[in-house]
Design an enzyme around this catalytic site. Sequence first.
Site, mmCIF file in Angstrom:
data_model
loop_
_atom_site.group_PDB
_atom_site.id
_atom_site.type_symbol
_atom_site.label_atom_id
_atom_site.label_comp_id
_atom_site.label_asym_id
_atom_site.label_seq_id
_atom_site.Cartn_x
_atom_site.Cartn_y
_atom_site.Cartn_z
ATOM 1 N NE ARG A 6 -8.814 -1.408 -0.031
ATOM 2 C CZ ARG A 6 -8.918 -2.727 0.024
ATOM 3 N NH1 ARG A 6 -10.034 -3.305 -0.372
ATOM 4 N NH2 ARG A 6 -7.915 -3.448 0.445
ATOM 5 C CE1 TYR B 229 -5.101 7.563 7.888
ATOM 6 C CE2 TYR B 229 -5.634 5.539 9.066
ATOM 7 C CZ TYR B 229 -5.214 6.185 7.921
ATOM 8 O OH TYR B 229 -4.890 5.448 6.804
ATOM 9 C CD GLU C 143 5.240 -11.594 2.532
ATOM 10 O OE1 GLU C 143 6.220 -10.860 2.346
ATOM 11 O OE2 GLU C 143 4.411 -11.856 1.639
ATOM 12 C CE LYS D 158 -2.411 -0.856 5.871
ATOM 13 N NZ LYS D 158 -2.162 -0.303 4.576
ATOM 14 C CE LYS E 252 -1.787 -2.983 2.512
ATOM 15 N NZ LYS E 252 -1.548 -1.977 1.468
HETATM 16 C C1 PBG Z 1 -2.445 0.920 -0.392
HETATM 17 C C2 PBG Z 1 -2.672 1.052 1.057
HETATM 18 C C3 PBG Z 1 -3.811 0.695 1.783
HETATM 19 C C4 PBG Z 1 -3.598 1.105 3.080
HETATM 20 C C5 PBG Z 1 -2.333 1.671 3.131
HETATM 21 N N1 PBG Z 1 -1.774 1.621 1.878
HETATM 22 C C6 PBG Z 1 -5.080 0.112 1.357
HETATM 23 C C7 PBG Z 1 -5.122 -1.167 0.671
HETATM 24 O O1 PBG Z 1 -4.171 -1.951 0.665
HETATM 25 O O2 PBG Z 1 -6.171 -1.390 0.071
HETATM 26 C C8 PBG Z 1 -4.595 0.954 4.191
HETATM 27 C C9 PBG Z 1 -4.545 2.010 5.228
HETATM 28 C C10 PBG Z 1 -5.747 2.167 6.063
HETATM 29 O O3 PBG Z 1 -6.774 1.450 5.948
HETATM 30 O O4 PBG Z 1 -5.695 3.050 6.910
HETATM 31 N N2 PBG Z 1 -1.597 -0.110 -0.782
HETATM 32 ZN ZN ZN Z 2 -1.685 -0.304 -3.081
#
Ligand code: PBG
Ligand code: ZN
Length: 339
Positions: A218, A326, A246, A261, A208
Amino acid sequence: MEGMNLHSVGQFPAYRPRRLRQSAALRRLVCETQLSAAQLVLPLFVRAGRKVRRPIEAMPGVFQLSPDELLREAARAHEAGVPAVLLFGIPDKKDAKASGAYASNGIVQQAVRLLKRECPELLIVTDVCLCEYMSHGHCGIVHRDRTGVKVLNDPTLKLLAQSAASHVEAGADMVAPSDMMDGRVRAIREKLDALGFTDTPILSYAAKFASAYYGPFREAAESAPQFGDRRGYQMDPANAAEALREVALDIQEGADIVMVKPALAYLDIVHRVKAEFGYPTAAYAVSAEYSMVKAAAANGWIDERAVTLESLLAMRRAGADILITYAATDAARWLKERP
Ligand code: PBG
Ligand code: ZN
């Protein structure tokens, strides 16, 4: 080149690729990559209340939903052929130990029970993180001292494991840790095993990246950090070899499915992860990937359906088995209309 033989460029008889593009049936016959609704996962946001559908401004068609509305949305997705949802919770109250994340009557735990009862065939995956529940919006426990602010790794593991356990106790079919603390997969696996949930898989957000593509999320999850950023725990977008490390670690610790991601800007990572480990691999098309398509489509600049399906196909071609998007419900319907 791979797959080339005598029947190749510059030789006789000439290879004429267009021979196999002459009809829809021929094109289908030689199509290399399949995209189907069975591979899609729909992320959903749940918050307290009844009949609440709060639109996310930057994500047209996405809402913060109260449990009753969540159930409707999940049932629609399931009817369209989407086999799984990924749940995020927006709690009423946040604090410095993310109490809402592991409360047995927390918003996600309530939603899981309802979905499991009313829509038992739908797979329920829960996102496991603390940022939505922390007053400061970071994914772990924050410690301040003279040297500055730190997100503490090891003390956070306990809370993550507790959150995952509370989701599974409520009936979640799979948990998906997204925090990027070191050792969280092992901590969660040990906790679940100790409670007898040895058969509950972990979908790890293994690679990630600290990405600007999370902006609209957010807003949706009300989880923006109140100070600093996430670069102390999420990955540097410049790093690919580290992503493989990772993923290797998460697999060692017991991850059943590994995720990359964001998706579209990181297809090289998806490809390398699949090639290197051969594990079930998920790609998460994150919020801004969705927003950009929606915005361009709203302006009449692109064909939303064509661009969405082409992007998902690209993720599949890169090696992703599972696509978190989504647009899952729409995509599932489009695929049904014209596979
Ligand atoms: C939280 C989380 C995030 C996303 C999924 N889980 C945001 C972040 O790490 O700030 C992002 C998902 C998206 O942008 O669709 N840990
Ligand atoms: Zn988080």
